[in-house]
Scaffold this active site. Structure first.
Site, PDB file in Angstrom:
ATOM      1  N   ARG A  38       0.913  -0.986  -0.111  1.00 11.27           N
ATOM      2  CA  ARG A  38       0.329  -0.160   0.258  1.00 11.27           C
ATOM      3  C   ARG A  38       0.705   1.102  -0.382  1.00 11.27           C
ATOM      4  NH1 ARG A  38      -2.035   1.760   4.917  1.00 11.27           N
ATOM      5  NH2 ARG A  38      -2.487  -0.199   5.551  1.00 11.27           N
ATOM      6  N   TYR A  74     -18.089  16.504 -15.288  1.00 12.49           N
ATOM      7  CA  TYR A  74     -17.991  15.131 -15.144  1.00 12.49           C
ATOM      8  C   TYR A  74     -19.041  14.984 -14.269  1.00 12.49           C
ATOM      9  CZ  TYR A  74     -17.197  10.556 -14.280  1.00 12.49           C
ATOM     10  OH  TYR A  74     -17.700   8.972 -14.140  1.00 12.49           O
ATOM     11  N   ASP A  91      -8.793  19.194 -14.928  1.00 13.29           N
ATOM     12  CA  ASP A  91      -9.061  17.017 -15.225  1.00 13.29           C
ATOM     13  C   ASP A  91      -8.622  16.839 -16.596  1.00 13.29           C
ATOM     14  OD1 ASP A  91      -9.866  14.420 -16.026  1.00 13.29           O
ATOM     15  OD2 ASP A  91     -11.577  14.990 -14.541  1.00 13.29           O
ATOM     16  N   LYS A 121      -8.885   5.765 -19.219  1.00 16.26           N
ATOM     17  CA  LYS A 121      -9.294   6.264 -20.946  1.00 16.26           C
ATOM     18  C   LYS A 121      -8.334   6.188 -21.545  1.00 16.26           C
ATOM     19  CE  LYS A 121     -13.042   6.471 -19.051  1.00 16.26           C
ATOM     20  NZ  LYS A 121     -13.399   6.665 -17.237  1.00 16.26           N
TER      21      LYS A 121
HETATM   22  C1  LIG Z   1     -13.391  13.485 -17.235  1.00 20.53           C
HETATM   23  C2  LIG Z   1     -13.612  12.439 -16.479  1.00 20.53           C
HETATM   24  N1  LIG Z   1     -13.007  12.682 -14.747  1.00 20.53           N
HETATM   25  C3  LIG Z   1     -13.240  11.427 -14.473  1.00 20.53           C
HETATM   26  C4  LIG Z   1     -13.317  10.605 -14.667  1.00 20.53           C
HETATM   27  C5  LIG Z   1     -13.425   9.403 -13.453  1.00 20.53           C
HETATM   28  O1  LIG Z   1     -12.508   8.282 -13.349  1.00 20.53           O
HETATM   29  P1  LIG Z   1     -12.527   6.043 -13.475  1.00 20.53           P
HETATM   30  O2  LIG Z   1     -14.081   6.240 -13.347  1.00 20.53           O
HETATM   31  O3  LIG Z   1     -11.605   6.375 -13.600  1.00 20.53           O
HETATM   32  O4  LIG Z   1     -12.954   6.467 -11.691  1.00 20.53           O
HETATM   33  C6  LIG Z   1     -13.972  10.239 -15.392  1.00 20.53           C
HETATM   34  C7  LIG Z   1     -14.600   8.840 -15.984  1.00 20.53           C
HETATM   35  O5  LIG Z   1     -15.534   8.953 -16.862  1.00 20.53           O
HETATM   36  C8  LIG Z   1     -14.293  11.607 -16.390  1.00 20.53           C
HETATM   37  O6  LIG Z   1     -14.394  10.839 -17.985  1.00 20.53           O
END
Ligand SMILES: Cc1ncc(COP(=O)(O)O)c(C=O)c1O
Length: 372
Positions: free
Chosen positions: A48, A100, A171, A196
């Site tokens: 961890r 998001y 982000d 992603k």
């Molecule tokens: C722009 C954006 N930020 C954060 C996230 C969250 O990521 P995760 O699904 O890996 O937790 C997503 C998920 O769709 C996203 O599209």
């Protein structure tokens, strides 16, 4: 310093000191042996708090992003949660109106009593300026936004944020540092859903935070990661590194296909609006052309006839897969309003596309037959 493409092509390929294997195996261990004197000769104690594969991922993404430090998480949302946990309570946050939805939900569910939050249209700098308060600590932004692809001027937002002694978090999930470099434009923190484009094959969940400089806040993020345990596991880190090795050519194809598909949809009689910053009439086109290296592999469009018509188009596709998420090799189509919480501003006729690596002519033919 090698160019990003070169750095990525070698991600995770520093030969294994034990065997010389060009691709080091993932260190799937939860614990590390002490020497007779009780010390930890290799610097690792417990999975961890540290793991060589996770460290390799963190160092690679940090170099790619041009940061001063990177922390790898179990998911993008684990990264978001940890940043929010690391902020002192009682402060004020500014979020895009169309942030998001997972982040908005997380704040409502877990941080409602810790912060006050104001949603702002980040494309409107006057509205942003007016939203700052004395206790504003963090501005959180995303560009292009999800799913409307609104474009925010990162440099201008960073200047405004710093003039108010606040921090800017971007982000960067939709762009990766290949398309947009928030730290160069003044951001203090960049957050990624590694799930992603970075990992890129729809087979691993991961997240990361990269900091422009070492700071008390960044140390706190690192320490909550280690103690809280929302760490990226070694196999996910290994898969993410493997994915990152092909990010540059993948993204090049995805962006080129997205531009072509946006133009095709823009000229289609059954399509009311296309949201992709490559289109010259997109309100954010000029800013995107300035701050991005290409316009991205994500787009959305609104079908005439709203909800029912959009659902019918999604039902008819044969090459696109009907699924949420983005950034994989397979193209995805999603009726976004039906996955977002009630009251979301996403139009009922909107379909979101994540463009993959199929031949663009097959994708266009599929959309063409689905639109009828
Ligand atoms: C722009 C954006 N930020 C954060 C996230 C969250 O990521 P995760 O699904 O890996 O937790 C997503 C998920 O769709 C996203 O599209």
């Amino acid at each position: 310093m090698p160019r990003p493409e070169t750095l990525l092509a070698h991600a995770g390929c520093s030969p294994d000191p034990a065997t010389g294997a060009v691709v080091a195996p993932p260190y799937l261990t939860t614990t590390f042996e002490r020497a007779e004197d009780g010390s930890y000769p290799h610097g690792y104690q417990y999975g961890r708090t540290g793991n060589p594969t996770r460290e390799q991922f963190e160092e690679t993404l940090n170099a790619f992003e041009g940061g001063a430090g990177c922390v790898g998480f179990a998911s993008g949302m684990a990264a978001a949660m940890t940043v929010l946990q690391a902020l002192p309570a009682g402060k004020h946050l500014l979020l895009p109106e169309d942030v998001y939805y997972g982040v908005q939900r997380l704040i409502e569910e877990a941080f409602d009593d810790r912060f006050s939050v104001s949603p702002v249209d980040m494309t409107d700098l006057d509205a942003l300026e007016a939203a700052f308060r004395a206790e504003t600590l963090l501005v959180w932004t995303e560009t292009p936004s999800n799913p409307m692809l609104h474009i925010t001027d990162l440099q201008a937002v960073a200047d405004l944020t710093h003039a108010h002694d606040a921090l800017l978090l971007v982000d960067g999930t939709w762009t990766t540092p290949l398309l947009q470099r928030p730290l160069d434009l003044g951001a203090d923190l960049v957050l990624h859903s590694v799930t992603k484009y970075l990992a890129g094959h729809s087979d691993v969940l991961g997240g990361a935070v990269v900091a422009a400089e070492q700071s008390g806040l960044f140390d706190h993020v690192r320490s909550i990661q280690e103690t809280g345990g929302a760490v990226m596991d070694p196999f996910s880190a290994w898969l993410a590194l493997r994915g990152m090795r092909s990010l540059a050519p993948r993204l090049r194809v995805q962006c080129a296909s997205a531009r072509q598909i946006a133009t095709f949809l823009d000229e289609h009689d059954r399509v009311e609006t296309v949201h992709h910053p490559s289109l010259p009439h997109h309100p954010g086109h000029d800013i995107a052309a300035r701050q991005m290296d290409d316009f991205g592999g994500m787009l959305s469009f609104e079908v005439q006839g709203a909800h029912d018509a959009a659902m019918e188009v999604a039902a008819r596709v044969e090459v696109f897969r009907r699924a949420t998420s983005l950034g994989g090799t397979e193209s995805l189509i999603e009726h976004r309003a039906s996955i977002e919480p009630e009251g979301s501003a996403t139009p009922e006729g909107l379909l979101r596309l994540s463009i993959g690596l199929e031949h663009v002519d097959d994708l266009i033919a599929d959309l063409s037959q689905a639109l009828g």
